[in-house]
Design a protein around this motif. Structure first.
Motif, PDB file in Angstrom:
ATOM      1  N   GLU A  67    -113.304  86.923  19.057  1.00  0.00           N
ATOM      2  CA  GLU A  67    -113.575  87.822  20.182  1.00  0.00           C
ATOM      3  C   GLU A  67    -112.867  87.296  21.423  1.00  0.00           C
ATOM      4  O   GLU A  67    -112.862  86.091  21.682  1.00  0.00           O
ATOM      5  CB  GLU A  67    -115.082  87.928  20.463  1.00  0.00           C
ATOM      6  N   VAL A  68    -112.294  88.211  22.181  1.00  0.00           N
ATOM      7  CA  VAL A  68    -111.678  87.873  23.473  1.00  0.00           C
ATOM      8  C   VAL A  68    -112.036  88.986  24.453  1.00  0.00           C
ATOM      9  O   VAL A  68    -111.664  90.151  24.251  1.00  0.00           O
ATOM     10  CB  VAL A  68    -110.148  87.723  23.369  1.00  0.00           C
ATOM     11  N   GLU A  69    -112.755  88.643  25.505  1.00  0.00           N
ATOM     12  CA  GLU A  69    -113.132  89.602  26.540  1.00  0.00           C
ATOM     13  C   GLU A  69    -112.459  89.204  27.850  1.00  0.00           C
ATOM     14  O   GLU A  69    -112.493  88.040  28.245  1.00  0.00           O
ATOM     15  CB  GLU A  69    -114.647  89.643  26.738  1.00  0.00           C
ATOM     16  N   ALA A  70    -111.831  90.174  28.503  1.00  0.00           N
ATOM     17  CA  ALA A  70    -111.164  89.944  29.780  1.00  0.00           C
ATOM     18  C   ALA A  70    -111.965  90.601  30.899  1.00  0.00           C
ATOM     19  O   ALA A  70    -112.356  91.770  30.787  1.00  0.00           O
ATOM     20  CB  ALA A  70    -109.748  90.497  29.758  1.00  0.00           C
ATOM     21  N   VAL A  71    -112.212  89.840  31.978  1.00  0.00           N
ATOM     22  CA  VAL A  71    -112.923  90.342  33.158  1.00  0.00           C
ATOM     23  C   VAL A  71    -112.026  90.103  34.374  1.00  0.00           C
ATOM     24  O   VAL A  71    -111.550  88.979  34.584  1.00  0.00           O
ATOM     25  CB  VAL A  71    -114.283  89.648  33.352  1.00  0.00           C
ATOM     26  N   ALA A  72    -111.797  91.148  35.160  1.00  0.00           N
ATOM     27  CA  ALA A  72    -110.914  91.058  36.323  1.00  0.00           C
ATOM     28  C   ALA A  72    -111.739  90.961  37.603  1.00  0.00           C
ATOM     29  O   ALA A  72    -112.775  91.624  37.748  1.00  0.00           O
ATOM     30  CB  ALA A  72    -109.988  92.268  36.378  1.00  0.00           C
TER      31      ALA A  72
ATOM     32  N   THR B  71    -112.631  94.459  29.650  1.00  0.00           N
ATOM     33  CA  THR B  71    -112.199  95.098  28.418  1.00  0.00           C
ATOM     34  C   THR B  71    -112.217  94.084  27.289  1.00  0.00           C
ATOM     35  O   THR B  71    -112.108  92.868  27.527  1.00  0.00           O
ATOM     36  CB  THR B  71    -110.784  95.697  28.559  1.00  0.00           C
ATOM     37  N   ASP B  72    -112.359  94.578  26.068  1.00  0.00           N
ATOM     38  CA  ASP B  72    -112.309  93.730  24.877  1.00  0.00           C
ATOM     39  C   ASP B  72    -110.874  93.679  24.382  1.00  0.00           C
ATOM     40  O   ASP B  72    -110.330  94.681  23.891  1.00  0.00           O
ATOM     41  CB  ASP B  72    -113.226  94.271  23.777  1.00  0.00           C
ATOM     42  N   VAL B  73    -110.254  92.525  24.534  1.00  0.00           N
ATOM     43  CA  VAL B  73    -108.892  92.350  24.040  1.00  0.00           C
ATOM     44  C   VAL B  73    -108.901  92.229  22.522  1.00  0.00           C
ATOM     45  O   VAL B  73    -108.072  92.808  21.827  1.00  0.00           O
ATOM     46  CB  VAL B  73    -108.251  91.107  24.689  1.00  0.00           C
ATOM     47  N   ILE B  74    -109.861  91.459  21.997  1.00  0.00           N
ATOM     48  CA  ILE B  74    -109.998  91.267  20.554  1.00  0.00           C
ATOM     49  C   ILE B  74    -111.471  91.409  20.191  1.00  0.00           C
ATOM     50  O   ILE B  74    -112.341  90.885  20.890  1.00  0.00           O
ATOM     51  CB  ILE B  74    -109.475  89.888  20.120  1.00  0.00           C
ATOM     52  N   THR B  75    -111.733  92.120  19.124  1.00  0.00           N
ATOM     53  CA  THR B  75    -113.080  92.231  18.574  1.00  0.00           C
ATOM     54  C   THR B  75    -113.043  91.768  17.119  1.00  0.00           C
ATOM     55  O   THR B  75    -111.988  91.406  16.586  1.00  0.00           O
ATOM     56  CB  THR B  75    -113.593  93.678  18.656  1.00  0.00           C
ATOM     57  N   TRP B  76    -114.209  91.787  16.481  1.00  0.00           N
ATOM     58  CA  TRP B  76    -114.263  91.380  15.073  1.00  0.00           C
ATOM     59  C   TRP B  76    -113.378  92.270  14.210  1.00  0.00           C
ATOM     60  O   TRP B  76    -112.866  91.843  13.172  1.00  0.00           O
ATOM     61  CB  TRP B  76    -115.704  91.410  14.570  1.00  0.00           C
ATOM     62  N   ARG B  77    -113.199  93.514  14.615  1.00  0.00           N
ATOM     63  CA  ARG B  77    -112.392  94.439  13.802  1.00  0.00           C
ATOM     64  C   ARG B  77    -110.914  94.091  13.822  1.00  0.00           C
ATOM     65  O   ARG B  77    -110.212  94.263  12.821  1.00  0.00           O
ATOM     66  CB  ARG B  77    -112.599  95.881  14.285  1.00  0.00           C
ATOM     67  N   ASN B  78    -110.425  93.631  14.981  1.00  0.00           N
ATOM     68  CA  ASN B  78    -109.002  93.285  15.062  1.00  0.00           C
ATOM     69  C   ASN B  78    -108.786  91.791  15.255  1.00  0.00           C
ATOM     70  O   ASN B  78    -107.765  91.365  15.792  1.00  0.00           O
ATOM     71  CB  ASN B  78    -108.319  94.073  16.190  1.00  0.00           C
TER      72      ASN B  78
ATOM     73  N   VAL C 116    -108.214  86.823  36.458  1.00  0.00           N
ATOM     74  CA  VAL C 116    -108.659  87.333  35.162  1.00  0.00           C
ATOM     75  C   VAL C 116    -109.285  86.179  34.389  1.00  0.00           C
ATOM     76  O   VAL C 116    -108.654  85.140  34.185  1.00  0.00           O
ATOM     77  CB  VAL C 116    -107.496  87.947  34.360  1.00  0.00           C
ATOM     78  N   LYS C 117    -110.533  86.373  33.982  1.00  0.00           N
ATOM     79  CA  LYS C 117    -111.239  85.371  33.198  1.00  0.00           C
ATOM     80  C   LYS C 117    -111.425  85.885  31.776  1.00  0.00           C
ATOM     81  O   LYS C 117    -111.877  87.018  31.568  1.00  0.00           O
ATOM     82  CB  LYS C 117    -112.601  85.047  33.827  1.00  0.00           C
ATOM     83  N   LEU C 118    -111.068  85.049  30.824  1.00  0.00           N
ATOM     84  CA  LEU C 118    -111.174  85.393  29.411  1.00  0.00           C
ATOM     85  C   LEU C 118    -112.289  84.575  28.775  1.00  0.00           C
ATOM     86  O   LEU C 118    -112.338  83.355  28.932  1.00  0.00           O
ATOM     87  CB  LEU C 118    -109.855  85.123  28.689  1.00  0.00           C
ATOM     88  N   HIS C 119    -113.173  85.263  28.090  1.00  0.00           N
ATOM     89  CA  HIS C 119    -114.238  84.611  27.332  1.00  0.00           C
ATOM     90  C   HIS C 119    -113.886  84.747  25.854  1.00  0.00           C
ATOM     91  O   HIS C 119    -113.857  85.859  25.310  1.00  0.00           O
ATOM     92  CB  HIS C 119    -115.589  85.251  27.642  1.00  0.00           C
ATOM     93  N   ILE C 120    -113.617  83.608  25.219  1.00  0.00           N
ATOM     94  CA  ILE C 120    -113.071  83.601  23.857  1.00  0.00           C
ATOM     95  C   ILE C 120    -114.052  82.934  22.911  1.00  0.00           C
ATOM     96  O   ILE C 120    -114.622  81.885  23.224  1.00  0.00           O
ATOM     97  CB  ILE C 120    -111.709  82.864  23.818  1.00  0.00           C
ATOM     98  N   ARG C 121    -114.238  83.561  21.754  1.00  0.00           N
ATOM     99  CA  ARG C 121    -114.987  82.970  20.648  1.00  0.00           C
ATOM    100  C   ARG C 121    -114.002  82.733  19.507  1.00  0.00           C
ATOM    101  O   ARG C 121    -113.384  83.680  19.002  1.00  0.00           O
ATOM    102  CB  ARG C 121    -116.124  83.894  20.199  1.00  0.00           C
TER     103      ARG C 121
END
Length: 236
Positions: A117-122, A132-139, A184-189
């Motif tokens: 998972e990768v979420e971007a917050v501006a 926005t979700d840059v990456i989810t479990w689906r992709n 831009v802050k990215l929260h990555i799992r």
């Protein structure tokens, strides 16, 4: 007369022997506690040394390195606000459209990375306005060792924000200059893979401090600013 002579002398009786010195008593309870704590300290020290040795061997074999994250391109095609109809003039409705392109570099020789998972917050001037979700479990995908992968995200919409007088002045100045300072802050799992072993989920925070040109202004001026690729700070 002989008896009188003996009676005239002082007689104290037989001498009293000195008292025997008592031997100190041994406190068996204290000795037992001392032995226990000594054993516990030695065991703890041995465990620490063992773990340090295991970590050193693992580091020398794997040689882990932090991954690299860059923003290669950023486009801001809409960024304006209107004052909402209420009694508070600090309430605004911000409309935005921000397109971001990233590259993630895995420099490790033996570790693969799973981006789950990768979420971007501006943020603008410390105020969050979009995510926005840059990456989810689906992709989600697996990044192999010594490789670089591209990511992209679009933050678009409108968001109610509260801007004080100083922030409004900053906004108007940036609008005239046609460039905005946006964080831009990215929260990555993510998970790491070594051989056939896959570790647990690791949370990583990435911060990117960007100077984004505004490519569609209302002043009729041509855009002279060009976005420069920016390296982000990675924190585990």
């Amino acid at each position: 007369m002989a008896d009188d002579k003996h009676l005239n002398g002082a007689y104290y009786g037989p001498s009293i022997p000195p008292p025997e010195q008592q031997r100190p008593r041994r406190h068996r309870g204290r000795n037992c506690c001392s032995c226990f704590f000594s054993f516990l300290w030695k065991a703890l020290l041995a465990i620490i040394l063992f773990l340090a040795l295991v970590f050193l061997i693992f580091y020398l074999i794997v040689q882990p390195r932090a991954f690299k994250f860059h923003v290669t391109d950023a486009k801001l095609t809409q960024f304006n606000y209107t004052t909402t109809n209420n009694n508070n003039s600090n309430n605004h409705l911000l409309r935005y459209n921000l397109v971001l392109n990233f590259t993630a570099r895995n420099p490790n020789k033996k570790l693969n990375i799973y981006y789950d998972e990768v979420e971007a917050v501006a943020f603008y001037d410390g105020i969050p306005f979009g995510s926005t979700d840059v990456i989810t479990w689906r992709n989600s995908f697996r990044q192999y060792k010594k490789s670089t992968d591209r990511m992209s995200g679009v933050l678009s919409g409108e968001h109610a924000v509260v801007l004080d007088r100083d922030q409004v002045v900053d906004f108007e100045r940036d609008m005239r200059d046609s460039v905005f300072d946006i964080d831009v802050k990215l929260h990555i799992r993510m998970r790491f893979r070594l051989g056939d072993s896959i570790g647990g989920t690791t949370k990583v925070k990435v911060k990117c401090e960007l100077e984004v040109p505004f490519s569609s202004n209302n002043h009729g001026k041509s855009v002279t600013h060009v976005f420069l690729p920016t390296e982000c700070d990675v924190n585990f």
